[in-house]
Design an enzyme around this catalytic site. Structure first.
Site: not given
Ligand code: PGA
Length: 215
Positions: A94, A143
């Site tokens: 992450h 992401e």
């Molecule tokens: P968010 O976070 O949905 O608050 O943007 C996504 C994540 O960190 O996996």
């Protein structure tokens, strides 16, 4: 199959976590889930929540992190052996782990191997096409850091372009994460190229999360 993953990060008390499951379950009782829905709470809540969700059977449990080491003198680490039999999934790589805990591609590959060795399926996160993806990764979450927790979700077209650039093998599940809400979730799923989401802030509220899951 689609994946909806709730990443609670370092939020909630145990009491709040129980209430979340109770409320979420009250929605799914009326409208049973057909997709894979995984909650990733803080590690100390894994066992109490596992006991709770095994009664409801439609929720899976995952960890937000796993040690790169198999065990031994590594104070504070939670290893694959500890997590085996408790979680089915582990979020690895992450953005917050990469940015705040200096986890680079080499460390993350070790974590990936430890998860696989323990029979835990990694949900492997990348922030761009330059992040290295372990060969056996089956679930990949793209992401972009600009979208995480900012309210600035990435354009679905761009997410599909990224997927093409990654040239993933056919049996890989490609997820998107970053400011996903019940308002924007459908625009990703409509592309037919995105197999679900990794959800942060909106997963903290069971109704918001349920709305995304049913979008
Ligand atoms: P968010 O976070 O949905 O608050 O943007 C996504 C994540 O960190 O996996």
């Amino acid at each position: 199959m689609r994946f909806f993953i709730a990443n609670w990060k370092a939020n909630k008390t145990l009491a709040e976590a129980h209430l979340w499951v109770d409320e979420f379950t009250s929605y799914t009782k009326k409208n049973p889930l057909t997709d894979t829905v995984i909650i990733c709470p803080p590690d100390p809540f894994l066992i109490p929540l596992l006991d709770k969700v095994s009664e409801t059977s439609h929720l899976e449990i995952g960890t937000q992190n796993i040690s790169q080491y198999p065990g031994g003198s590594y104070t504070g680490e939670t290893t694959g052996k500890h997590l085996k039999g408790i979680v089915k999934y582990a979020i690895i790589g992450h953005h917050e782990r990469r940015a705040y805990f200096n986890e680079n591609d080499d460390v993350l590959l070790e974590k990936f191997i430890q998860a696989k060795t323990a029979g835990i399926e990694p949900i492997y996160c990348i922030g761009s096409t330059t992040d290295k993806i372990p060969d056996q990764a089956k679930i990949i979450a793209y992401e972009p850091s600009s979208a995480i927790g900012t309210g600035q979700n990435e354009d679905p077209k761009r997410v599909v372009e990224i997927k093409k650039e990654l040239n993933l093998s056919k049996n890989t599940f490609f997820l998107y994460g970053g400011s996903v809400t019940s308002q924007n979730a459908t625009s990703y799923l409509k592309t037919g190229e995105i197999d679900g989401f990794l959800i942060g802030s909106e997963s903290l509220d069971p109704l918001n999360f349920y709305r995304i899951v049913t979008s």
